[in-house]
Design an enzyme around this catalytic site. Sequence first.
Site, PDB file in Angstrom:
ATOM      1  N   GLY A  15      20.542   2.182  -0.664  1.00 21.94           N
ATOM      2  CA  GLY A  15      19.965   1.356  -1.723  1.00 21.94           C
ATOM      3  C   GLY A  15      20.032  -0.138  -1.470  1.00 21.94           C
ATOM      4  N   MET A  37      13.440   9.660   0.493  1.00 24.62           N
ATOM      5  CA  MET A  37      13.152  10.557   1.609  1.00 24.62           C
ATOM      6  C   MET A  37      12.447  11.851   1.202  1.00 24.62           C
ATOM      7  SD  MET A  37      13.855   8.459   3.733  1.00 24.62           S
ATOM      8  CE  MET A  37      14.480   8.354   5.384  1.00 24.62           C
ATOM      9  N   ILE A  49       8.734  13.622   0.016  1.00 21.00           N
ATOM     10  CA  ILE A  49       7.301  13.342   0.038  1.00 21.00           C
ATOM     11  C   ILE A  49       6.722  13.729  -1.319  1.00 21.00           C
ATOM     12  CG2 ILE A  49       5.103  13.985   1.117  1.00 21.00           C
ATOM     13  CD1 ILE A  49       6.697  14.266   3.753  1.00 21.00           C
ATOM     14  N   LEU A  50       6.062  12.767  -1.951  1.00 18.93           N
ATOM     15  CA  LEU A  50       5.488  13.025  -3.284  1.00 18.93           C
ATOM     16  C   LEU A  50       4.161  13.767  -3.131  1.00 18.93           C
ATOM     17  CD1 LEU A  50       6.314   9.488  -4.705  1.00 18.93           C
ATOM     18  CD2 LEU A  50       7.400  11.645  -5.417  1.00 18.93           C
ATOM     19  N   ASN A  93       5.607   1.346  -0.859  1.00 20.24           N
ATOM     20  CA  ASN A  93       6.667   1.891  -0.011  1.00 20.24           C
ATOM     21  C   ASN A  93       7.022   0.869   1.053  1.00 20.24           C
ATOM     22  OD1 ASN A  93       8.438   3.846   1.156  1.00 20.24           O
ATOM     23  ND2 ASN A  93       6.890   4.288   2.729  1.00 20.24           N
ATOM     24  N   HIS A 145       8.556   0.739   4.925  1.00 22.50           N
ATOM     25  CA  HIS A 145       8.742   1.643   6.063  1.00 22.50           C
ATOM     26  C   HIS A 145       9.281   0.846   7.258  1.00 22.50           C
ATOM     27  CE1 HIS A 145       8.042   5.202   8.479  1.00 22.50           C
ATOM     28  NE2 HIS A 145       7.571   4.408   9.412  1.00 22.50           N
ATOM     29  N   GLU A 202      -2.395   9.463  -0.331  1.00 25.67           N
ATOM     30  CA  GLU A 202      -2.052  10.880  -0.170  1.00 25.67           C
ATOM     31  C   GLU A 202      -1.602  11.228   1.259  1.00 25.67           C
ATOM     32  OE1 GLU A 202      -4.587   9.685  -1.932  1.00 25.67           O
ATOM     33  OE2 GLU A 202      -5.017  10.932  -3.685  1.00 25.67           O
ATOM     34  N   ASP A 259       2.707   7.574   4.999  1.00 24.11           N
ATOM     35  CA  ASP A 259       2.827   6.258   5.643  1.00 24.11           C
ATOM     36  C   ASP A 259       1.472   5.697   6.102  1.00 24.11           C
ATOM     37  OD1 ASP A 259       5.585   6.404   5.287  1.00 24.11           O
ATOM     38  OD2 ASP A 259       5.919   7.344   7.224  1.00 24.11           O
TER      39      ASP A 259
HETATM   40  C1  GAR Z   1      15.091   1.510   5.010  1.00 21.30           C
HETATM   41  O1  GAR Z   1      15.167   1.121   6.348  1.00 21.30           O
HETATM   42  C2  GAR Z   1      13.690   1.992   4.678  1.00 21.30           C
HETATM   43  O2  GAR Z   1      12.684   1.273   5.329  1.00 21.30           O
HETATM   44  C3  GAR Z   1      13.761   3.396   5.191  1.00 21.30           C
HETATM   45  O3  GAR Z   1      15.025   3.866   4.809  1.00 21.30           O
HETATM   46  C4  GAR Z   1      15.935   2.763   4.769  1.00 21.30           C
HETATM   47  C5  GAR Z   1      16.602   2.740   3.419  1.00 21.30           C
HETATM   48  O4  GAR Z   1      17.634   1.809   3.369  1.00 21.30           O
HETATM   49  N1  GAR Z   1      12.709   4.184   4.641  1.00 21.30           N
HETATM   50  C6  GAR Z   1      12.136   5.195   5.280  1.00 21.30           C
HETATM   51  O5  GAR Z   1      12.453   5.547   6.388  1.00 21.30           O
HETATM   52  C7  GAR Z   1      11.040   5.883   4.494  1.00 21.30           C
HETATM   53  N2  GAR Z   1      10.347   6.799   5.318  1.00 21.30           N
HETATM   54  P1  GAR Z   1      18.264   1.366   1.980  1.00 21.30           P
HETATM   55  O6  GAR Z   1      18.627   2.664   1.231  1.00 21.30           O
HETATM   56  O7  GAR Z   1      19.496   0.591   2.343  1.00 21.30           O
HETATM   57  O8  GAR Z   1      17.250   0.561   1.235  1.00 21.30           O
END
Ligand code: GAR
Length: 193
Positions: free
Chosen positions: A20, A95, A97-98, A112, A114, A147, A150
């Site tokens: 988070g 994590m 997928i909606l 989002n 990424h 839909e 990424d």
């Molecule tokens: C982040 O690096 C985000 O970009 C990635 O997860 C991490 C979450 O970190 N998201 C994905 O890989 C989505 N496919 P956080 O919980 O510290 O924000």
Amino acid sequence: MVLSTGTNKIKTAVFISGTGSNLKSLINFSKLKKSPISINLIITNNKLAKGLKYGGIYKIKKKIINFKNNDIAEKKILNELKKKKIELICLAGFMKILSNNFIKSFKGKILNIHPSLLPKYKGLNTHKRAIENKDKYSGCTVHFVNEKLDSGKIILQKRVNIYKKDTPDSLGKRILAQEHKLYAKAILKIFNL
Ligand code: GAR
């Protein structure tokens, strides 16, 4: 974007699955006068998500949703979003997928972040793949969610150099630091601020 800032801030829900740290930056950003959003709800699929602590620290309502059954989970989420009059969703390390139906019902209002320069490295293990491919740089992307995984319209990207000594972990840390700035910038951009 179909939303308008008006006088009140846009009620936003942040979806997380883990640490988070992006949620924390979004909360800090939301407290600035220039921010068009307020964070009113935290949703997670993971009751152990460390980021849930920010709900307590900042007095934001949090909801843990069991995703054993996707349909039921999404119905519960939609119900919560309605109850809280949520107008914008920020996925931040979420994590799951909606479904297409869920995305359609919030079309154009889900963002989002990424950890790669999309369209490169959709999905997981982005830093490992960038290093293995001997890329000179990678980065992060904030995009609208559509839909396809990424693949929605890109709002902003930030490039981060890859050094010879980098491991997925060291690169990931540098990229994450940039993610924290990029999400806020992207939100300002979609509201033309
Ligand atoms: C982040 O690096 C985000 O970009 C990635 O997860 C991490 C979450 O970190 N998201 C994905 O890989 C989505 N496919 P956080 O919980 O510290 O924000």
